[in-house]
Design an enzyme around this catalytic site. Sequence first.
Site, PDB file in Angstrom:
ATOM      1  N   ASN A   9       5.125 -18.311 -35.169  1.00  0.00           N
ATOM      2  CA  ASN A   9       4.810 -17.359 -34.125  1.00  0.00           C
ATOM      3  C   ASN A   9       4.828 -17.668 -32.805  1.00  0.00           C
ATOM      4  O   ASN A   9       3.956 -18.574 -32.271  1.00  0.00           O
ATOM      5  CB  ASN A   9       3.485 -16.973 -34.634  1.00  0.00           C
ATOM      6  CG  ASN A   9       2.713 -15.796 -33.879  1.00  0.00           C
ATOM      7  OD1 ASN A   9       3.372 -15.058 -33.087  1.00  0.00           O
ATOM      8  ND2 ASN A   9       1.596 -15.932 -33.991  1.00  0.00           N
ATOM      9  N   HIS A  94      -2.408 -10.014 -37.443  1.00  0.00           N
ATOM     10  CA  HIS A  94      -2.773 -11.372 -36.754  1.00  0.00           C
ATOM     11  C   HIS A  94      -4.272 -11.012 -36.097  1.00  0.00           C
ATOM     12  O   HIS A  94      -4.537 -10.141 -35.660  1.00  0.00           O
ATOM     13  CB  HIS A  94      -1.544 -11.711 -35.928  1.00  0.00           C
ATOM     14  CG  HIS A  94      -1.850 -13.053 -35.370  1.00  0.00           C
ATOM     15  ND1 HIS A  94      -2.637 -13.505 -34.560  1.00  0.00           N
ATOM     16  CD2 HIS A  94      -1.393 -14.302 -35.830  1.00  0.00           C
ATOM     17  CE1 HIS A  94      -2.734 -14.980 -34.291  1.00  0.00           C
ATOM     18  NE2 HIS A  94      -1.611 -15.492 -35.116  1.00  0.00           N
ATOM     19  N   GLU A  96      -5.138 -12.226 -33.437  1.00  0.00           N
ATOM     20  CA  GLU A  96      -5.292 -11.896 -32.117  1.00  0.00           C
ATOM     21  C   GLU A  96      -5.097 -10.351 -31.782  1.00  0.00           C
ATOM     22  O   GLU A  96      -5.538  -9.777 -30.898  1.00  0.00           O
ATOM     23  CB  GLU A  96      -4.203 -12.572 -31.403  1.00  0.00           C
ATOM     24  CG  GLU A  96      -4.411 -13.945 -31.080  1.00  0.00           C
ATOM     25  CD  GLU A  96      -3.372 -15.070 -31.079  1.00  0.00           C
ATOM     26  OE1 GLU A  96      -2.134 -14.816 -30.765  1.00  0.00           O
ATOM     27  OE2 GLU A  96      -3.567 -16.467 -31.533  1.00  0.00           O
ATOM     28  N   GLU A 164      -5.346 -17.462 -42.378  1.00  0.00           N
ATOM     29  CA  GLU A 164      -5.655 -18.033 -40.979  1.00  0.00           C
ATOM     30  C   GLU A 164      -7.054 -17.859 -40.687  1.00  0.00           C
ATOM     31  O   GLU A 164      -7.362 -16.875 -39.952  1.00  0.00           O
ATOM     32  CB  GLU A 164      -4.758 -17.400 -39.973  1.00  0.00           C
ATOM     33  CG  GLU A 164      -3.136 -17.513 -40.239  1.00  0.00           C
ATOM     34  CD  GLU A 164      -2.487 -17.260 -39.124  1.00  0.00           C
ATOM     35  OE1 GLU A 164      -1.590 -18.263 -38.728  1.00  0.00           O
ATOM     36  OE2 GLU A 164      -2.601 -16.431 -38.345  1.00  0.00           O
ATOM     37  N   GLY A 170      -5.016 -21.830 -32.543  1.00  0.00           N
ATOM     38  CA  GLY A 170      -4.995 -22.241 -31.387  1.00  0.00           C
ATOM     39  C   GLY A 170      -6.037 -22.977 -30.617  1.00  0.00           C
ATOM     40  O   GLY A 170      -6.374 -23.278 -29.308  1.00  0.00           O
ATOM     41  N   SER A 210      -3.951 -24.203 -36.150  1.00  0.00           N
ATOM     42  CA  SER A 210      -3.383 -25.551 -35.495  1.00  0.00           C
ATOM     43  C   SER A 210      -2.831 -26.631 -36.327  1.00  0.00           C
ATOM     44  O   SER A 210      -3.086 -27.718 -36.334  1.00  0.00           O
ATOM     45  CB  SER A 210      -4.813 -26.022 -35.323  1.00  0.00           C
ATOM     46  OG  SER A 210      -5.510 -25.393 -34.124  1.00  0.00           O
TER      47      SER A 210
HETATM   48  C1  PEP Z   1      -0.981 -18.411 -35.187  1.00  0.00           C
HETATM   49  O1  PEP Z   1      -0.550 -17.759 -34.200  1.00  0.00           O
HETATM   50  O2  PEP Z   1      -0.726 -17.619 -36.288  1.00  0.00           O
HETATM   51  C2  PEP Z   1      -1.430 -19.677 -35.247  1.00  0.00           C
HETATM   52  C3  PEP Z   1      -1.581 -20.369 -36.391  1.00  0.00           C
HETATM   53  O3  PEP Z   1      -1.647 -20.276 -33.899  1.00  0.00           O
HETATM   54  P1  PEP Z   1      -1.805 -21.909 -33.778  1.00  0.00           P
HETATM   55  O4  PEP Z   1      -0.771 -22.699 -34.748  1.00  0.00           O
HETATM   56  O5  PEP Z   1      -1.166 -22.216 -32.528  1.00  0.00           O
HETATM   57  O6  PEP Z   1      -3.067 -22.177 -34.315  1.00  0.00           O
END
Ligand code: PEP
Length: 256
Positions: A9, A94, A96, A164, A170, A210
Amino acid sequence: MRVPMIAGNWKMNTTVSEAVALVNGMRYELDEIDNIDKVICPPFISLAAVGGLIKGSSIKLGAQNMYFEGKGAYTGEISPLMLADLCEFVIIGHSERRQYFNETGEIVNKKILAAPKVGLKPILCIGEKLEENEAGRTEEVVTEQLRSSLAGINNLNGLVIAYEPVWAIGTGKAATGEQANETIGLIRCNIADLYNKEIAVGMRILYGGSVTAANIAEFANQPEIDGALVGGVSLKASEFLSIVKQTSEIRRRLSR
Ligand code: PEP
């Protein structure tokens, strides 16, 4: 045995020329890694250019979001119909989007209902916030998100789930392999409950939060985890390649 998947992503990063350069830096090596689905999700404006570069390869393309209506007076939005021409997957729900764009469970559900109508496969993201995790509410929150997202969906055709935990996205603070495996096992039980055991056993469920080349093995070695949704480090070609290679090798070894 479920085919593992690593999806990158890219979030709101890369101009079109940067996206082209990033794909050019990994497409040949990525194409050669087998036994795994490799999906890249650049920003909307780069889908066509990136799609052209990976055409005919084993690399798959995904979008990061979509609106649920097919067409009309929705200025600035991108419809499922527009994406169906360009890509196979679409990330939906997601954290975000839920956090910054007020995407509710109801909106996520409308998107999940709309995507398969044009042949798009959703990568449905669910996960608990830090305070929910600390209050011991992970199971309750994830179950509620899953059930509301899938309301009215009779056929899961190709849908992928990404667990997630919001506190891991992040932040550099990934869940442990055991934590993620346990929650993903629980999601699978819910799928069995909502649909049936066969569908649950065949359902791909990824971990996201992460993930790096240094910690992917911890997740890929878990029996319930079918790969990862990778954010930040998917913008680094060498690290993304390493994540895909390691996952492919580990899953090949586990399937023997
Ligand atoms: C994501 O954007 O779905 C994500 C898991 O981000 P990151 O790997 O940066 O934590």
